[in-house]
Write a protein that holds these residues in place. Structure first.
Motif, short mmCIF file in Angstrom:
data_model
loop_
_atom_site.label_atom_id
_atom_site.label_comp_id
_atom_site.label_asym_id
_atom_site.label_seq_id
_atom_site.Cartn_x
_atom_site.Cartn_y
_atom_site.Cartn_z
N GLY A 59 0.78 -1.23 0.00
CA GLY A 59 0.00 0.00 0.00
C GLY A 59 0.80 1.27 0.00
N ASN A 60 2.16 1.18 -0.05
CA ASN A 60 2.95 2.41 -0.09
C ASN A 60 3.40 2.72 -1.52
OD1 ASN A 60 5.53 1.06 -0.62
ND2 ASN A 60 5.40 0.33 1.50
N SER A 61 4.13 3.81 -1.70
CA SER A 61 4.46 4.28 -3.03
C SER A 61 5.71 3.63 -3.62
CB SER A 61 4.66 5.80 -3.02
OG SER A 61 5.69 6.15 -2.10
N ALA A 62 6.45 2.90 -2.81
CA ALA A 62 7.66 2.25 -3.30
C ALA A 62 7.31 1.00 -4.11
CB ALA A 62 8.57 1.87 -2.13
N THR A 63 8.12 0.71 -5.11
CA THR A 63 7.87 -0.50 -5.90
C THR A 63 8.16 -1.75 -5.08
OG1 THR A 63 10.10 -0.37 -6.80
CG2 THR A 63 8.32 0.62 -8.09
N GLU A 64 9.19 -1.67 -4.26
CA GLU A 64 9.54 -2.75 -3.34
C GLU A 64 10.38 -2.14 -2.25
OE1 GLU A 64 12.38 -6.15 -4.24
OE2 GLU A 64 10.42 -7.11 -4.50
N SER A 65 10.06 -2.39 -1.02
CA SER A 65 10.75 -1.72 0.07
C SER A 65 11.28 -2.72 1.08
CB SER A 65 9.79 -0.74 0.77
OG SER A 65 10.39 -0.19 1.92
N THR A 66 12.60 -2.62 1.38
CA THR A 66 13.18 -3.47 2.42
C THR A 66 13.26 -2.73 3.75
OG1 THR A 66 15.42 -2.75 1.81
CG2 THR A 66 14.55 -4.72 0.72
N ALA A 67 12.78 -1.50 3.78
CA ALA A 67 12.71 -0.70 5.00
C ALA A 67 11.30 -0.12 5.11
CB ALA A 67 13.75 0.41 4.98
N PRO A 68 10.84 0.13 6.32
CA PRO A 68 9.48 0.64 6.52
C PRO A 68 9.23 1.98 5.85
CG PRO A 68 10.40 -0.17 8.57
CD PRO A 68 11.53 -0.12 7.60
N VAL A 69 8.08 2.11 5.24
CA VAL A 69 7.63 3.36 4.64
C VAL A 69 6.33 3.77 5.31
CG1 VAL A 69 6.84 4.48 2.52
CG2 VAL A 69 8.71 2.81 2.42
N GLN A 70 6.26 4.99 5.81
CA GLN A 70 5.03 5.44 6.47
C GLN A 70 4.01 5.86 5.43
OE1 GLN A 70 5.50 8.49 9.42
NE2 GLN A 70 3.31 8.69 9.79
N LEU A 71 2.80 5.34 5.57
CA LEU A 71 1.72 5.76 4.69
C LEU A 71 1.18 7.08 5.20
CD1 LEU A 71 1.98 2.66 4.12
CD2 LEU A 71 -0.47 2.68 3.63
N PRO A 72 1.06 8.08 4.35
CA PRO A 72 0.59 9.40 4.81
C PRO A 72 -0.82 9.32 5.38
CG PRO A 72 0.60 9.27 2.41
CD PRO A 72 1.31 8.05 2.90
N ALA A 73 -1.06 10.11 6.42
CA ALA A 73 -2.37 10.13 7.06
C ALA A 73 -3.47 10.54 6.10
CB ALA A 73 -2.34 11.08 8.26
N SER A 74 -3.10 11.28 5.06
CA SER A 74 -4.09 11.72 4.08
C SER A 74 -4.74 10.55 3.37
CB SER A 74 -3.45 12.66 3.07
OG SER A 74 -2.38 12.02 2.39
N MET A 75 -4.05 9.41 3.31
CA MET A 75 -4.64 8.22 2.69
C MET A 75 -5.90 7.78 3.43
SD MET A 75 -1.70 5.55 1.47
CE MET A 75 -0.84 5.78 -0.09
N PHE A 76 -5.94 8.10 4.72
CA PHE A 76 -7.06 7.70 5.57
C PHE A 76 -7.86 8.92 6.02
CE2 PHE A 76 -3.49 4.76 6.06
CZ PHE A 76 -4.07 3.58 5.62
N ASN A 77 -7.86 9.95 5.19
CA ASN A 77 -8.58 11.20 5.48
C ASN A 77 -8.16 11.80 6.82
OD1 ASN A 77 -9.96 10.96 3.08
ND2 ASN A 77 -11.81 10.08 4.00
N GLY A 78 -6.90 11.62 7.17
CA GLY A 78 -6.37 12.21 8.39
C GLY A 78 -6.77 11.49 9.66
N ARG A 79 -7.47 10.38 9.54
CA ARG A 79 -7.94 9.67 10.73
C ARG A 79 -6.85 8.77 11.32
NH1 ARG A 79 -12.62 8.73 7.26
NH2 ARG A 79 -14.36 10.07 7.89
N ARG A 80 -6.89 8.61 12.62
CA ARG A 80 -5.97 7.72 13.34
C ARG A 80 -6.47 6.29 13.21
NH1 ARG A 80 -6.43 5.81 18.58
NH2 ARG A 80 -4.46 5.15 19.55
N LEU A 81 -5.56 5.36 12.91
CA LEU A 81 -5.93 3.95 12.81
C LEU A 81 -5.80 3.27 14.16
CD1 LEU A 81 -4.18 2.95 9.45
CD2 LEU A 81 -6.51 3.82 9.82
N VAL A 82 -6.66 2.31 14.43
CA VAL A 82 -6.64 1.61 15.72
C VAL A 82 -6.42 0.11 15.58
CG1 VAL A 82 -8.07 3.35 16.86
CG2 VAL A 82 -9.18 1.41 15.71
N ALA A 83 -6.55 -0.43 14.37
CA ALA A 83 -6.36 -1.87 14.18
C ALA A 83 -5.99 -2.16 12.74
CB ALA A 83 -7.62 -2.65 14.56
N ILE A 84 -5.19 -3.22 12.53
CA ILE A 84 -4.81 -3.67 11.20
C ILE A 84 -4.88 -5.19 11.17
CG2 ILE A 84 -3.34 -1.73 10.54
CD1 ILE A 84 -0.92 -3.35 11.54
#
Length: 332
Positions: A59-84
């Motif tokens: 779900g991130n913008s990298a084609t393949e990532s070996t390190a963590p990439v933060q998904l921008p809050a704007s993807m979730f309309n600025g809402r805080r996530l509580v479960a995945i």
């Protein structure tokens, strides 16, 4: 485990598999982690989501990532996530307002929404109309299906589950018939074979394809209350006395009970002799493996060791295998 897409986040070139735990490059205070087939997710204490591995699923913008990439809050309309939660190739997230977001493969409609083709690479909100306007309080993905419990006590599912298949061009959300629970409400759903449901009266249920909802005999637990349930090919049930119980498939010894039977139809206690009197505080079932954490902060694993998923170099084993040092300062 397998690192073919960099899902171990150890900044190594994606390839092969790793038989021993290695420290990942994930930094921060994380409260939830979830591993998919070729990617990983982590939720931090601020409700931000991080991902790495196969980007088609991460779900991130990298084609393949070996390190963590933060998904921008704007993807979730600025809402805080509580479960995945992750299935085989799809992910779902729950935000603070009770909205569900999904991405990944959608061959069987497991995303709960219509997509242009069989994959959605970015998180998108599932319409509240799918749940008749109810607020979702817990969500869980497994295989090619997604489950959600709403604040009215309904249990929803969509995707491929027990012989029913949807598709990416239509939304087929279903309510599981809970009438057998006689008014009790579900509080935990653990999708697996079969799916387990814990209700608010401390009763455990199996949803069986041929028989519907069937109550599980938990008399072996005595007066203890169930605090967590995990299911896959087998089930793990943790009680508030620190005891762990298992049933289901046991071909690789994944129940950890020491039973020679290939399948257990009743709950048996997981062998905790090696814990030296300590109890269990967390456990998860995944495929044909089990991983559990004890009160001393030690991590144990047992079952199928394909791809080194147990974190040890031994072959398949029914024994409890400690693979993280007691001090957390290094590997044994």
């Amino acid at each position: 485990g397998n690192n073919g897409n960099g899902e171990l986040a150890n900044n190594r070139v994606p390839s092969g598999h790793v038989y021993r735990p290695v420290q990942s490059s994930v930094f921060g205070n994380f409260v939830r982690v979830a591993a998919g087939s070729s990617y990983s997710l982590a939720l931090d204490e601020k409700g931000a989501l991080w991902s790495w591995g196969d980007n088609g699923l991460a779900g991130n913008s990298a084609t393949e990532s070996t390190a963590p990439v933060q998904l921008p809050a704007s993807m979730f309309n600025g809402r805080r996530l509580v479960a995945i939660s992750t299935g085989t190739g799809h992910s779902v997230a729950l935000d603070e307002d009770g909205n569900v977001w999904s991405w990944g493969y959608n061959y069987y409609g497991q995303l709960g929404r219509v997509t242009q083709d069989s994959m959605s690479r970015t998180p998108t909100q599932i319409g509240t109309d799918v749940f008749d306007g109810a607020k979702i309080i817990t969500v869980s993905a497994s295989g090619e299906a997604t489950f959600a419990i709403d604040d009215r006590g309904n249990l929803w599912w969509f995707g491929a589950y027990q012989g029913s298949y949807g598709n990416y061009s239509s939304v087929s959300a279903h309510q599981l018939n809970l009438s057998t629970m006689e008014g009790a409400k579900p509080v935990i759903v653990a999708p697996g074979s079969p799916t387990l449901i814990l209700d608010n009266q401390n009763r455990l249920w199996e949803h069986q394809y041929w028989a519907g909802l069937v109550q599980v005999d938990t008399s072996s637990l005595g007066s203890a209350n169930i605090i967590s349930v995990g299911a896959s090919s087998h089930a793990l049930v943790l009680d508030d006395q620190g005891k762990l119980w298992a049933k289901g498939s046991n071909h690789y010894g994944q129940t950890g009970t020491g039973s020679p039977e290939y399948s257990l139809t009743t709950l048996l206690e997981v062998d905790s002799t090696a814990l030296d009197g300590k109890g269990w505080i967390a456990a998860t079932a995944n495929g044909e493996t089990s991983i559990a954490l004890d009160e001393a902060g030690r991590l144990w694993s047992w079952g199928n060791n394909g791809w080194g998923i147990l974190g040890v170099t031994q072959p398949n084993s029914a024994s409890l295998l400690k693979f993280i040092a007691d001090t957390h300062e290094g590997l044994p």
